[in-house]
Design a protein around this motif. Structure first.
Motif, PDB file in Angstrom:
ATOM      1  N   MET A 128      77.959   9.809  19.645  1.00  0.00           N
ATOM      2  CA  MET A 128      77.689  11.261  19.677  1.00  0.00           C
ATOM      3  C   MET A 128      78.796  12.030  18.944  1.00  0.00           C
ATOM      4  O   MET A 128      78.527  12.998  18.229  1.00  0.00           O
ATOM      5  CB  MET A 128      77.565  11.752  21.121  1.00  0.00           C
ATOM      6  CG  MET A 128      76.448  11.108  21.894  1.00  0.00           C
ATOM      7  SD  MET A 128      74.832  11.248  21.096  1.00  0.00           S
ATOM      8  CE  MET A 128      73.776  10.540  22.354  1.00  0.00           C
ATOM      9  N   VAL A 129      80.028  11.576  19.111  1.00  0.00           N
ATOM     10  CA  VAL A 129      81.141  12.225  18.397  1.00  0.00           C
ATOM     11  C   VAL A 129      80.897  12.136  16.884  1.00  0.00           C
ATOM     12  O   VAL A 129      81.038  13.124  16.155  1.00  0.00           O
ATOM     13  CB  VAL A 129      82.498  11.576  18.787  1.00  0.00           C
ATOM     14  CG1 VAL A 129      83.626  12.033  17.866  1.00  0.00           C
ATOM     15  CG2 VAL A 129      82.835  11.892  20.247  1.00  0.00           C
ATOM     16  N   ASP A 130      80.480  10.949  16.417  1.00  0.00           N
ATOM     17  CA  ASP A 130      80.193  10.766  14.980  1.00  0.00           C
ATOM     18  C   ASP A 130      79.150  11.756  14.496  1.00  0.00           C
ATOM     19  O   ASP A 130      79.296  12.371  13.443  1.00  0.00           O
ATOM     20  CB  ASP A 130      79.640   9.348  14.723  1.00  0.00           C
ATOM     21  CG  ASP A 130      80.753   8.321  14.678  1.00  0.00           C
ATOM     22  OD1 ASP A 130      81.920   8.720  14.563  1.00  0.00           O
ATOM     23  OD2 ASP A 130      80.431   7.116  14.774  1.00  0.00           O
ATOM     24  N   ARG A 131      78.075  11.896  15.295  1.00  0.00           N
ATOM     25  CA  ARG A 131      76.976  12.774  14.866  1.00  0.00           C
ATOM     26  C   ARG A 131      77.416  14.237  14.847  1.00  0.00           C
ATOM     27  O   ARG A 131      77.032  14.997  13.969  1.00  0.00           O
ATOM     28  CB  ARG A 131      75.763  12.598  15.781  1.00  0.00           C
ATOM     29  CG  ARG A 131      75.164  11.216  15.680  1.00  0.00           C
ATOM     30  CD  ARG A 131      74.607  10.939  14.286  1.00  0.00           C
ATOM     31  NE  ARG A 131      73.411  11.706  14.031  1.00  0.00           N
ATOM     32  CZ  ARG A 131      72.172  11.235  14.137  1.00  0.00           C
ATOM     33  NH1 ARG A 131      71.974   9.970  14.474  1.00  0.00           N
ATOM     34  NH2 ARG A 131      71.133  12.005  13.895  1.00  0.00           N
ATOM     35  N   ILE A 132      78.209  14.642  15.816  1.00  0.00           N
ATOM     36  CA  ILE A 132      78.658  16.052  15.845  1.00  0.00           C
ATOM     37  C   ILE A 132      79.594  16.312  14.662  1.00  0.00           C
ATOM     38  O   ILE A 132      79.473  17.331  13.968  1.00  0.00           O
ATOM     39  CB  ILE A 132      79.348  16.390  17.187  1.00  0.00           C
ATOM     40  CG1 ILE A 132      78.379  16.185  18.352  1.00  0.00           C
ATOM     41  CG2 ILE A 132      79.851  17.833  17.185  1.00  0.00           C
ATOM     42  CD1 ILE A 132      79.038  16.232  19.725  1.00  0.00           C
ATOM     43  N   LEU A 133      80.493  15.349  14.425  1.00  0.00           N
ATOM     44  CA  LEU A 133      81.424  15.518  13.286  1.00  0.00           C
ATOM     45  C   LEU A 133      80.666  15.533  11.959  1.00  0.00           C
ATOM     46  O   LEU A 133      81.034  16.261  11.031  1.00  0.00           O
ATOM     47  CB  LEU A 133      82.462  14.393  13.287  1.00  0.00           C
ATOM     48  CG  LEU A 133      83.510  14.464  14.407  1.00  0.00           C
ATOM     49  CD1 LEU A 133      84.328  13.183  14.448  1.00  0.00           C
ATOM     50  CD2 LEU A 133      84.425  15.669  14.237  1.00  0.00           C
ATOM     51  N   ALA A 134      79.571  14.758  11.898  1.00  0.00           N
ATOM     52  CA  ALA A 134      78.765  14.731  10.665  1.00  0.00           C
ATOM     53  C   ALA A 134      78.103  16.086  10.411  1.00  0.00           C
ATOM     54  O   ALA A 134      77.746  16.401   9.273  1.00  0.00           O
ATOM     55  CB  ALA A 134      77.713  13.628  10.740  1.00  0.00           C
ATOM     56  N   ALA A 135      77.951  16.876  11.479  1.00  0.00           N
ATOM     57  CA  ALA A 135      77.406  18.239  11.320  1.00  0.00           C
ATOM     58  C   ALA A 135      78.530  19.240  11.072  1.00  0.00           C
ATOM     59  O   ALA A 135      78.317  20.462  11.159  1.00  0.00           O
ATOM     60  CB  ALA A 135      76.606  18.624  12.555  1.00  0.00           C
TER      61      ALA A 135
END
Ligand code: KIV
Length: 269
Positions: free
Chosen positions: A125-132
């Protein structure tokens, strides 16, 4: 926002000569203005909102809508501090899509970054938020949203194996790209190990002095909330006593007819 962006915060390590970070929770415009005027670096719209403002028993009750409502109030005060907003329970547990949308709602409400609780299992989830392109603050140790799972509000990582796992979790979150880490409710030497192990700042609460910053709940440090006083809270004022005395004085003046006075009344010309 001034100069305290997530990348600037990310480089504030005490071992590199940085001044310790000061983070205070804020839930509305007055608390934001007061902490900003006092020189706080980061205002955290914490999910402690649930207990200290909304009267719930635990943090599991607040929703993304509640967090956005209060983040917007803090933002409208234009405090000039970095504003981080907590992702509430179940807002980042279901799917990556829902997680990113919920994080984006907090950013659109005015937050500059989001905070979420948990260790390695949060990495996807951290990866996905950072990707945004949304900066993420991690939160490890005693994570109040897990209090049913961990069996209450207990100091964490008191044994060496758990301490080792906590350090690994901190490294993984830092490696993933978190810009800072809240470390809550762990022994001081464990917080020190975490602080030494990562290149991003640690912000402690109930984690002793060896962190790169400290955070307290606004209502605790001002003595507004006096029902439970954890060992790690230092009260810098006793606003509950002062407030009760002030309202009692008003009530007495109304009942005796001493309020309002001539000077406090409008008169015909
Ligand atoms: O919600 C909150 O107030 C927090 C702090 C205790 C770090 O998460």
């Amino acid at each position: 926002m001034g100069k305290l962006t997530a990348p600037v915060i990310a480089s504030r390590k005490v071992r590199d000569g940085g001044v310790p970070l000061v983070m205070v929770t804020a839930y509305d415009a007055p608390s934001a203005r007061i902490s900003a005027t006092a020189g706080a670096d980061i205002l955290l719209v914490g999910d402690s909102l649930a207990m200290v403002v909304l009267g719930y028993e635990d943090t599991l009750q607040v929703t993304v809508a509640d967090m956005c409502h209060h983040t917007a109030a803090v933002t409208r005060a234009k405090p000039g501090c970095h504003i981080a907003a907590d992702m509430p329970w179940m807002s980042y547990h279901v799917s990556p899509e829902e997680t990113v949308r919920n994080a984006a709602r907090l950013i659109r409400a005015g937050a500059h970054s989001i905070k979420l609780e948990g260790g390695r299992k949060r990495l996807p989830m951290v990866d996905r938020i950072l990707a945004a392109e949304i900066p993420v603050m991690g939160h490890i140790g005693l994570t109040p949203q897990s209090f049913h799972a961990i069996g209450g509000f207990k100091v964490q990582a008191t044994e060496s194996e758990h301490a080792r796992k906590l350090v690994q979790a901190a490294k993984a979150l830092a490696h993933a790209g978190c810009y800072a880490l809240v470390v809550e409710g762990v022994p001081d030497r464990v917080a020190e190990m975490v602080t030494e192990a990562v290149d991003i700042p640690t912000i402690g609460i109930g984690a002793g002095p060896y962190c790169d910053g400290q955070v307290l709940v606004y209502h605790d440090l001002l003595g507004i909330e006096d029902r439970i006083v954890p060992k790690f809270v230092r009260r810098y004022a006793d606003l509950k006593t002062v407030s009760v005395a002030a309202v009692a004085a008003f009530a007495a003046d109304v009942r005796s007819g001493a309020f309002p006075s001539e000077a406090e009344s409008y008169h015909l010309r």
